[in-house]
Design a protein around this motif. Structure first.
Motif, PDB file in Angstrom:
ATOM      1  N   MET A  31       0.816  -1.194   0.000  1.00 39.78           N
ATOM      2  CA  MET A  31       0.000   0.000   0.000  1.00 39.78           C
ATOM      3  C   MET A  31       0.864   1.265   0.000  1.00 39.78           C
ATOM      4  O   MET A  31       0.642   2.197   0.766  1.00 39.78           O
ATOM      5  CB  MET A  31      -0.964   0.008   1.187  1.00 39.78           C
ATOM      6  CG  MET A  31      -2.251   0.788   0.912  1.00 39.78           C
ATOM      7  SD  MET A  31      -3.216   1.071   2.412  1.00 39.78           S
ATOM      8  CE  MET A  31      -4.037  -0.495   2.622  1.00 39.78           C
ATOM      9  N   CYS A  34      -2.630   3.880  -2.355  1.00 39.90           N
ATOM     10  CA  CYS A  34      -3.960   3.339  -2.623  1.00 39.90           C
ATOM     11  C   CYS A  34      -4.895   4.524  -2.468  1.00 39.90           C
ATOM     12  O   CYS A  34      -5.111   4.994  -1.357  1.00 39.90           O
ATOM     13  CB  CYS A  34      -4.339   2.220  -1.661  1.00 39.90           C
ATOM     14  SG  CYS A  34      -6.069   1.709  -1.880  1.00 39.90           S
ATOM     15  N   CYS A  37      -8.012   3.609  -0.373  1.00 38.79           N
ATOM     16  CA  CYS A  37      -7.724   3.422   1.058  1.00 38.79           C
ATOM     17  C   CYS A  37      -7.358   4.748   1.717  1.00 38.79           C
ATOM     18  O   CYS A  37      -7.763   5.026   2.846  1.00 38.79           O
ATOM     19  CB  CYS A  37      -6.567   2.447   1.257  1.00 38.79           C
ATOM     20  SG  CYS A  37      -6.635   0.994   0.216  1.00 38.79           S
ATOM     21  N   ARG A  40     -10.265   6.960   2.149  1.00 35.61           N
ATOM     22  CA  ARG A  40     -11.059   6.358   3.224  1.00 35.61           C
ATOM     23  C   ARG A  40     -10.457   6.715   4.592  1.00 35.61           C
ATOM     24  O   ARG A  40     -11.179   7.075   5.531  1.00 35.61           O
ATOM     25  CB  ARG A  40     -11.101   4.832   3.009  1.00 35.61           C
ATOM     26  CG  ARG A  40     -11.939   4.029   3.957  1.00 35.61           C
ATOM     27  CD  ARG A  40     -11.124   3.481   5.139  1.00 35.61           C
ATOM     28  NE  ARG A  40      -9.796   3.043   4.787  1.00 35.61           N
ATOM     29  CZ  ARG A  40      -9.488   1.805   4.386  1.00 35.61           C
ATOM     30  NH1 ARG A  40     -10.428   0.905   4.252  1.00 35.61           N
ATOM     31  NH2 ARG A  40      -8.238   1.469   4.137  1.00 35.61           N
ATOM     32  N   ASP A  41      -9.125   6.622   4.709  1.00 39.44           N
ATOM     33  CA  ASP A  41      -8.465   6.964   5.975  1.00 39.44           C
ATOM     34  C   ASP A  41      -8.696   8.433   6.324  1.00 39.44           C
ATOM     35  O   ASP A  41      -8.966   8.780   7.475  1.00 39.44           O
ATOM     36  CB  ASP A  41      -6.956   6.700   5.875  1.00 39.44           C
ATOM     37  CG  ASP A  41      -6.644   5.210   5.736  1.00 39.44           C
ATOM     38  OD1 ASP A  41      -7.559   4.389   5.920  1.00 39.44           O
ATOM     39  OD2 ASP A  41      -5.475   4.881   5.444  1.00 39.44           O
ATOM     40  N   VAL A  54      -8.963   2.632  10.606  1.00 39.16           N
ATOM     41  CA  VAL A  54      -8.590   3.281   9.342  1.00 39.16           C
ATOM     42  C   VAL A  54      -8.901   4.786   9.381  1.00 39.16           C
ATOM     43  O   VAL A  54      -9.761   5.278   8.665  1.00 39.16           O
ATOM     44  CB  VAL A  54      -9.263   2.579   8.130  1.00 39.16           C
ATOM     45  CG1 VAL A  54      -8.566   1.256   7.833  1.00 39.16           C
ATOM     46  CG2 VAL A  54     -10.745   2.315   8.380  1.00 39.16           C
ATOM     47  N   LEU A 101     -13.591  -0.890  -1.985  1.00 44.04           N
ATOM     48  CA  LEU A 101     -13.489  -1.377  -0.606  1.00 44.04           C
ATOM     49  C   LEU A 101     -14.025  -2.801  -0.465  1.00 44.04           C
ATOM     50  O   LEU A 101     -13.768  -3.464   0.538  1.00 44.04           O
ATOM     51  CB  LEU A 101     -14.187  -0.418   0.366  1.00 44.04           C
ATOM     52  CG  LEU A 101     -13.477   0.949   0.484  1.00 44.04           C
ATOM     53  CD1 LEU A 101     -14.235   1.873   1.428  1.00 44.04           C
ATOM     54  CD2 LEU A 101     -12.026   0.804   0.935  1.00 44.04           C
ATOM     55  N   LEU A 104     -10.685  -4.160  -1.543  1.00 48.85           N
ATOM     56  CA  LEU A 104      -9.653  -3.614  -0.652  1.00 48.85           C
ATOM     57  C   LEU A 104      -8.502  -2.996  -1.445  1.00 48.85           C
ATOM     58  O   LEU A 104      -7.332  -3.341  -1.268  1.00 48.85           O
ATOM     59  CB  LEU A 104      -9.144  -4.662   0.351  1.00 48.85           C
ATOM     60  CG  LEU A 104     -10.189  -5.097   1.383  1.00 48.85           C
ATOM     61  CD1 LEU A 104      -9.675  -6.241   2.256  1.00 48.85           C
ATOM     62  CD2 LEU A 104     -10.586  -3.922   2.281  1.00 48.85           C
ATOM     63  N   GLY A 105      -8.857  -2.076  -2.294  1.00 45.83           N
ATOM     64  CA  GLY A 105      -7.841  -1.308  -2.999  1.00 45.83           C
ATOM     65  C   GLY A 105      -8.396  -0.691  -4.260  1.00 45.83           C
ATOM     66  O   GLY A 105      -9.357  -1.184  -4.830  1.00 45.83           O
ATOM     67  N   ARG A 109      -3.622   0.312  -6.200  1.00 46.35           N
ATOM     68  CA  ARG A 109      -3.184  -0.695  -5.232  1.00 46.35           C
ATOM     69  C   ARG A 109      -3.305  -2.106  -5.818  1.00 46.35           C
ATOM     70  O   ARG A 109      -2.546  -3.001  -5.438  1.00 46.35           O
ATOM     71  CB  ARG A 109      -3.976  -0.617  -3.915  1.00 46.35           C
ATOM     72  CG  ARG A 109      -3.472  -1.659  -2.928  1.00 46.35           C
ATOM     73  CD  ARG A 109      -3.971  -1.563  -1.506  1.00 46.35           C
ATOM     74  NE  ARG A 109      -3.189  -2.472  -0.672  1.00 46.35           N
ATOM     75  CZ  ARG A 109      -3.697  -3.517  -0.013  1.00 46.35           C
ATOM     76  NH1 ARG A 109      -4.984  -3.760  -0.026  1.00 46.35           N
ATOM     77  NH2 ARG A 109      -2.898  -4.315   0.683  1.00 46.35           N
ATOM     78  N   ILE A 265      -3.899  -7.049   4.173  1.00 49.32           N
ATOM     79  CA  ILE A 265      -5.095  -6.257   3.881  1.00 49.32           C
ATOM     80  C   ILE A 265      -5.717  -6.738   2.563  1.00 49.32           C
ATOM     81  O   ILE A 265      -5.788  -6.016   1.575  1.00 49.32           O
ATOM     82  CB  ILE A 265      -4.798  -4.748   3.871  1.00 49.32           C
ATOM     83  CG1 ILE A 265      -3.904  -4.409   5.066  1.00 49.32           C
ATOM     84  CG2 ILE A 265      -6.083  -3.913   3.915  1.00 49.32           C
ATOM     85  CD1 ILE A 265      -3.367  -3.003   5.065  1.00 49.32           C
ATOM     86  N   ALA A 316     -16.763   6.096   0.905  1.00 48.07           N
ATOM     87  CA  ALA A 316     -15.955   5.492   1.973  1.00 48.07           C
ATOM     88  C   ALA A 316     -16.697   5.587   3.304  1.00 48.07           C
ATOM     89  O   ALA A 316     -16.689   4.643   4.106  1.00 48.07           O
ATOM     90  CB  ALA A 316     -14.600   6.189   2.055  1.00 48.07           C
TER      91      ALA A 316
END
Lengths: 360, 68
Positions: A31, A34, A37, A40-41, A54, A101, A104-105, A109, A265, A316
Motif C-alpha cells: 500500500m 492506494c 484506502c 477512506r483513511d 482506518v 473497498l 480492498l484497494g 493498489r 489487507i 468510503a
C-alpha cells in the motif's frame, strides 16, 4: 510519439519505486499508494466514519493534488472547469469507492498487490478488465455526461486550497481529528509526514505530465489501439515488483510473498474481488479516469473531478458506516448487496446517458 | 469539411467523436478542443490514422486541422 512512451515508462518506473519505498518507510504492506484506502483513511480522520482502524489524514493525497496543481500552474494547464453532470459523478464516485473497498484497494493498489505477489489481485484484475470492457461498449454507443464549462479561478482553486487545510490539521492534530491508535490497524501504519508528502508531490507531478491513468491504459488499447497509458501501468507493476525483490534481499524481510491466503489487507474471495473491481472499472470508465486521475484533474482545477473525489469520500463513509467494506476475513453480506446495487446503478447511468441524441 | 466540436468533453470522448467522424473517409477535418490533453489525444490518434495535424490556438480553445 515514441518519446511519449519512453517518458511514461520512466515516470511509471519512478512511481513504482516510490510506492515500494513508502512501504519500507512505514506504509501498510502493498500500500505504497492506494487512492481508495487513503481517501477512506482521511474520511475517517475527519470523523465521517468511525472505523477506528482506518483513520489518518494521508499526506500522499495532499501531495498528489498539490503536485498536480503546482505543475499545472507552471505549465499553464490549470484550467478551472466544471458543470458536467456533477451529481451523477458524485454518485459514480461513491459506488466506485464501494467497489474498491469490496476488493480492498483502488486500481493503483491492485497493481501494487500484484507486485507484492498477492494472487487475489488477479481476480480483481479480471473483474477490472471486464468492467472496463463493459464501459467501452457504452462509450462506443455515444455515452456522455455532456460538456464542462469554464469556471471562475476560485471555483477551481478551492479543492487544492482545501488540501493545505488538511495538511495543517494533520500537523497540528487537534483533538477533533481522529487518528488510529498505534498498532490499531492500517491507519496507524504510515511513512513520516514529510516523506509521504514529498512522495505524493512527485507522483502528482509525474501523473499530471504523463496523464497516467489506470483505467485509461486498458480502455485506450481496446478502443483506439493506443498503448501509451498501458505502458505506464506495466512500468509501475514491473518496477514495484523488482523493488520489492530488492528490498526483500536488502532488509531480510520479504516484500514479495506469492500466494493467496494471508495476504496483507486482502481477502481470498475470488468472486467478490472480481465483482468489486468490476464495479470500480465500469464506474471509472464512465467518469473518464481512475481515482488517481480524478485527484490529478481536481488539482488542475477540474471541479467535476473534485466532486468525484468528494463522492469517493462519501462512498468510503457509507462503506464503513453501513458495514460494506471487506476485511481480511472477507466480504460482508451488506457489502455484497451494495456492490450489486452499485453495478445496477452504474449500468443504468451508462445506459441512460448513451441513449440521448447528440446536441448541436 | 466535417467539423467536430469536442470542447468540454471528458476523456476519451473527443477521440471517439473524431474517430466516428473519420469513418466518412474525408481527407480533411476540423476538431475543436479546449484542453491540452484532448489536443494530445486527438492528435496522437489522427497521426496514427495517417493524418497530418496542425494545431492553432483560438482564445481558450485549440483548433486541430487534420489533413491526409
Amino acid at each position: 510519439m515514441k518519446n511519449e512512451k519512453g517518458t511514461i515508462v520512466l515516470a511509471g518506473g519512478v512511481i513504482g519505486l516510490i510506492a515500494a519505498i513508502l512501504v519500507f518507510f512505514g506504509n501498510p504492506a502493498n500500500m505504497g499508494f492506494c487512492i481508495a484506502c487513503f481517501l477512506r483513511d482521511t474520511t475517517g480522520a475527519l470523523g465521517l466514519h468511525s472505523a477506528a482502524a482506518v483513520q489518518y489524514i494521508r499526506p500522499e493525497i495532499i501531495g498528489l493534488v498539490l503536485g498536480a496543481c503546482i505543475i499545472s500552474l507552471a505549465k499553464k494547464e490549470f484550467r478551472p472547469r466544471g458543470g458536467s453532470a456533477p451529481v451523477t459523478r458524485f454518485t459514480l464516485g461513491a459506488f466506485v469507492m464501494i467497489g474498491c473497498l469490496m476488493f480492498l484497494g483502488c486500481p493503483f493498489r491492485m497493481i501494487l498487490r500484484l507486485a507484492g505477489g498477492d494472487g487475489n489481485a488477479l481476480f480483481g484484475l479480471v473483474g477490472f478488465v471486464a468492467g472496463i470492457l463493459t464501459g467501452t461498449v457504452f462509450l462506443k454507443k455515444g455515452y456522455t455526461l455532456k460538456r464542462s464549462y469554464k469556471m471562475p479561478k476560485l471555483e477551481g482553486g478551492i479543492y487544492p486550497a482545501f488540501q493545505i487545510v488538511m495538511l495543517l490539521l494533520l500537523v497540528v492534530a487537534p483533538a477533533f481529528i481522529h487518528f488510529t491508535e498505534p498498532e490499531g490497524g492500517p491507519g496507524a501504519k504510515h511513512a513520516a509526514i514529510i516523506i509521504a508528502l514529498v512522495a505524493g508531490i512527485i507522483v502528482g507531478i509525474l501523473a499530471q505530465r504523463t496523464r497516467l491513468c489506470m483505467v485509461g491504459g486498458i480502455r485506450d488499447a481496446v478502443l483506439f489501439k493506443e498503448y501509451k497509458l498501458l505502458f505506464g501501468f506495466v512500468a509501475i507493476l514491473v518496477t514495484a515488483l523488482v523493488m520489492n525483490l530488492i528490498l526483500g534481499a536488502v532488509t531480510g524481510t520479504s516484500y514479495f510473498n506469492p500466494g493467496f491466503a494471508g495476504q496483507p489487507i486482502a481477502h481470498t474471495d475470488g468472486l467478490w474481488n472480481a465483482l468489486g473491481m468490476y464495479l470500480a472499472g465500469f464506474g471509472c470508465i464512465l467518469l473518464g479516469g481512475c481515482p488517481l486521475r480524478q485527484l490529478i484533474l481536481a488539482g488542475e482545477g477540474n471541479t467535476d473531478s473534485a466532486v468525484t473525489v468528494l463522492g469517493l469520500m462519501a462512498g468510503a463513509a457509507f462503506a464503513h458506516n453501513f458495514g460494506l467494506a471487506s476485511s481480511g476475513e472477507g466480504p460482508t453480506a451488506n457489502g455484497k448487496i451494495a456492490v450489486i446495487i452499485g453495478i445496477v446503478v452504474v449500468a443504468v447511468i451508462a445506459a441512460v446517458n448513451s441513449m440521448r441524441k447528440e446536441e448541436a | 469539411m466535417k467539423k467536430v466540436d469536442a470542447r468540454g468533453l471528458s476523456c476519451p470522448e473527443p477521440v471517439i467523436r473524431a474517430k466516428n467522424a473519420m469513418e466518412s473517409g474525408d481527407k480533411e477535418y476540423e476538431i475543436l478542443v479546449d484542453n491540452v490533453v484532448a489536443k494530445e489525444n486527438v492528435s496522437r490518434f489522427a497521426t496514427h490514422q495517417g493524418y497530418q495535424v496542425q494545431a492553432t490556438e483560438q482564445g481558450d480553445d485549440i483548433l486541430l486541422k487534420l489533413k491526409k
